[in-house]
Design a protein around this motif. Structure first.
Motif, PDB file in Angstrom:
ATOM      1  N   ILE A  27       0.836  -1.191   0.000  1.00 52.53           N
ATOM      2  CA  ILE A  27       0.000   0.000   0.000  1.00 52.53           C
ATOM      3  C   ILE A  27       0.872   1.244   0.000  1.00 52.53           C
ATOM      4  O   ILE A  27       1.767   1.379   0.839  1.00 52.53           O
ATOM      5  N   ASN A  28       0.621   2.133  -0.928  1.00 48.86           N
ATOM      6  CA  ASN A  28       1.226   3.460  -0.890  1.00 48.86           C
ATOM      7  C   ASN A  28       0.289   4.327  -0.055  1.00 48.86           C
ATOM      8  O   ASN A  28      -0.747   4.791  -0.523  1.00 48.86           O
ATOM      9  N   LEU A  29       0.661   4.529   1.193  1.00 45.78           N
ATOM     10  CA  LEU A  29      -0.244   5.170   2.141  1.00 45.78           C
ATOM     11  C   LEU A  29      -0.538   6.618   1.766  1.00 45.78           C
ATOM     12  O   LEU A  29      -1.658   7.102   1.966  1.00 45.78           O
ATOM     13  N   GLU A  30       0.436   7.318   1.218  1.00 46.18           N
ATOM     14  CA  GLU A  30       0.199   8.709   0.847  1.00 46.18           C
ATOM     15  C   GLU A  30      -0.816   8.816  -0.289  1.00 46.18           C
ATOM     16  O   GLU A  30      -1.670   9.703  -0.292  1.00 46.18           O
ATOM     17  N   LYS A  31      -0.725   7.906  -1.253  1.00 45.58           N
ATOM     18  CA  LYS A  31      -1.712   7.914  -2.337  1.00 45.58           C
ATOM     19  C   LYS A  31      -3.089   7.539  -1.813  1.00 45.58           C
ATOM     20  O   LYS A  31      -4.108   8.104  -2.231  1.00 45.58           O
ATOM     21  N   LEU A  32      -3.145   6.574  -0.902  1.00 44.15           N
ATOM     22  CA  LEU A  32      -4.425   6.177  -0.306  1.00 44.15           C
ATOM     23  C   LEU A  32      -5.078   7.373   0.383  1.00 44.15           C
ATOM     24  O   LEU A  32      -6.273   7.648   0.197  1.00 44.15           O
ATOM     25  N   LYS A  33      -4.301   8.084   1.190  1.00 46.54           N
ATOM     26  CA  LYS A  33      -4.845   9.240   1.899  1.00 46.54           C
ATOM     27  C   LYS A  33      -5.324  10.308   0.910  1.00 46.54           C
ATOM     28  O   LYS A  33      -6.376  10.925   1.109  1.00 46.54           O
ATOM     29  N   ARG A  34      -4.553  10.518  -0.146  1.00 48.28           N
ATOM     30  CA  ARG A  34      -4.941  11.515  -1.141  1.00 48.28           C
ATOM     31  C   ARG A  34      -6.244  11.128  -1.824  1.00 48.28           C
ATOM     32  O   ARG A  34      -7.136  11.976  -2.015  1.00 48.28           O
ATOM     33  N   ASN A  35      -6.387   9.854  -2.198  1.00 48.74           N
ATOM     34  CA  ASN A  35      -7.629   9.399  -2.819  1.00 48.74           C
ATOM     35  C   ASN A  35      -8.822   9.634  -1.899  1.00 48.74           C
ATOM     36  O   ASN A  35      -9.909  10.022  -2.352  1.00 48.74           O
ATOM     37  N   CYS A  36      -8.626   9.382  -0.610  1.00 46.84           N
ATOM     38  CA  CYS A  36      -9.707   9.610   0.348  1.00 46.84           C
ATOM     39  C   CYS A  36     -10.052  11.088   0.455  1.00 46.84           C
ATOM     40  O   CYS A  36     -11.231  11.457   0.501  1.00 46.84           O
ATOM     41  N   ARG A  37      -9.036  11.935   0.502  1.00 46.92           N
ATOM     42  CA  ARG A  37      -9.293  13.383   0.595  1.00 46.92           C
ATOM     43  C   ARG A  37     -10.043  13.895  -0.621  1.00 46.92           C
ATOM     44  O   ARG A  37     -10.974  14.699  -0.508  1.00 46.92           O
ATOM     45  N   VAL A  38      -9.633  13.432  -1.802  1.00 48.43           N
ATOM     46  CA  VAL A  38     -10.275  13.897  -3.037  1.00 48.43           C
ATOM     47  C   VAL A  38     -11.758  13.523  -3.052  1.00 48.43           C
ATOM     48  O   VAL A  38     -12.621  14.349  -3.389  1.00 48.43           O
ATOM     49  N   MET A  39     -12.086  12.282  -2.678  1.00 45.83           N
ATOM     50  CA  MET A  39     -13.491  11.868  -2.690  1.00 45.83           C
ATOM     51  C   MET A  39     -14.294  12.584  -1.613  1.00 45.83           C
ATOM     52  O   MET A  39     -15.451  12.992  -1.842  1.00 45.83           O
TER      53      MET A  39
END
Length: 370
Positions: A27-39
């Motif tokens: 898991i790329n945690l930074e990308k995961l967090k970014r995807n969550c923020r965008v949605m």
């Protein structure tokens, strides 16, 4: 959304990728967090609540980020998932598969345990039997009516006689709390590009809102009017008046299927499968990896996506998958075996991450940067 730290204390030790038992989900945690923020930000702009679907994430940690730390208002696809997330402190859970009567014992337990647990139905026969069941003390069966807005898998046609009658029964029965409407825009997976996804979302909105207004005209309150799928929620009309909820799920990770249909770019994908080169088949011109369909997915797309893309290795392609292993060859016809020694590792961006998450996580699930 402020930076979040999950409340679960798990033991994570930094290790080189070469030390991991493969196949492993990375898991790329930074990308995961970014995807969550965008949605989350998208839903705020549209004025709808985000009720993320957990069938892809399947972890408390991902769910924590997807709910902005609230641990409330989620969707699951199995009762096992519902129990898992309830035990992790999550509440207000929708079990978004048409309910069957043998599962009502588990529904009773979850209804008792949680502040809010919701089931969906599109069956008049099942509904009539549920009206005869006594809910837990001080509770009602919270039910949503499942609509079909074009996917043609399950759900009732909006404004159909059966849909209207079921809503009336749910609203009038003392044992039931009519909680609203639920629909899944699964047909969006057969479309490509923002314009087509927006068209799907617009149609779903119009059909669901039209039905909700019909019910309200009869005096039937419709607290929830929810639609969703990752493609239709990643690209949407500028306004969604009349809707109350979005329920996408895959967006937390994204995958090559989503990239292929235009829901995201390849750079948005936050998950990969780490796999080891097991063998060189010199006379066959391919190598064997320990990533079969049990570690990724039986599903695959048209070329050039196929079963997925190897990070940093555009010449490689997964030619085929069996249960335990994959066959990897060169897109140009000649594989340079010296670049991929037996025992070396590769990272595959999977075609469909829901299966990858379920399968590969039985080995290792890590937070890494790649």
């Amino acid at each position: 959304m402020a930076e979040l730290e999950t409340p679960w204390k798990r033991s994570y030790t930094a290790r080189p990728l070469s030390s991991l038992r493969t196949p492993a989900l990375l898991i790329n945690l930074e990308k995961l967090k970014r995807n969550c923020r965008v949605m989350t930000d998208r839903c705020l702009r549209l004025g709808v609540s985000l009720r993320p679907h957990m069938k892809t994430a399947k972890t408390w940690e991902a769910g924590y980020y997807m709910t902005g730390g609230l641990q409330k208002q989620i969707v699951v696809s199995t009762l096992a998932e519902a129990t898992f997330f309830a035990d992790g402190g999550f509440d207000d859970i929708v079990y978004a598969v048409p309910i069957s009567l043998p599962k009502m014992a588990a529904v009773r337990e979850l209804t008792t345990q949680l502040e809010a647990f919701h089931i969906v139905s599109d069956s008049m026969d099942v509904l009539k039997e549920i009206t005869k069941l006594e809910p837990p003390c001080g509770k009602q069966w919270s039910m949503l009516l499942m609509l079909d807005v074009g996917y043609n898998r399950c759900g009732l046609q909006p404004l159909s006689t059966t849909a209207l009658e079921m809503a009336r029964i749910m609203d009038s029965c003392d044992a039931i709390c009519f909680s609203g409407l639920y629909t899944h825009c699964g047909q969006s997976y057969n479309c490509t590009g923002p314009d087509e996804h927006i068209k799907i979302a617009t149609h779903a909105r119009d059909e669901a809102v039209k039905f909700a207004k019909k019910l309200e005209a009869e005096g039937i309150a419709c607290p929830c009017v929810g639609i969703g799928s990752t493609p239709s929620c990643s690209h949407n009309p500028s306004e969604m008046t009349g809707l109350t909820e979005y329920h996408p799920g895959n967006y937390v990770f994204y995958d090559m299927q989503q990239a292929g249909i235009g829901s995201c770019s390849e750079s948005d994908i936050s998950v990969s499968v780490l796999t080891t080169v097991l063998s060189h088949k010199l006379d066959g011109g391919h190598m064997v990896i320990d990533c079969g369909w049990t570690a990724t997915s039986k599903q695959y797309g048209d070329e050039p996506i196929g079963h997925g893309h190897f990070i940093g290795e555009p010449d490689l392609k997964v030619r085929s998958l069996s249960q335990e292993v994959g066959i990897v060859s060169s897109r140009r016809g000649h594989l340079d075996f010296s670049k991929y020694p037996v025992g070396s590792t590769l990272q595959l961006l999977p075609y469909h991450v829901s299966s990858s998450d379920y399968s590969a996580r039985c080995n290792e699930v890590l937070s890494v940067m790649y």
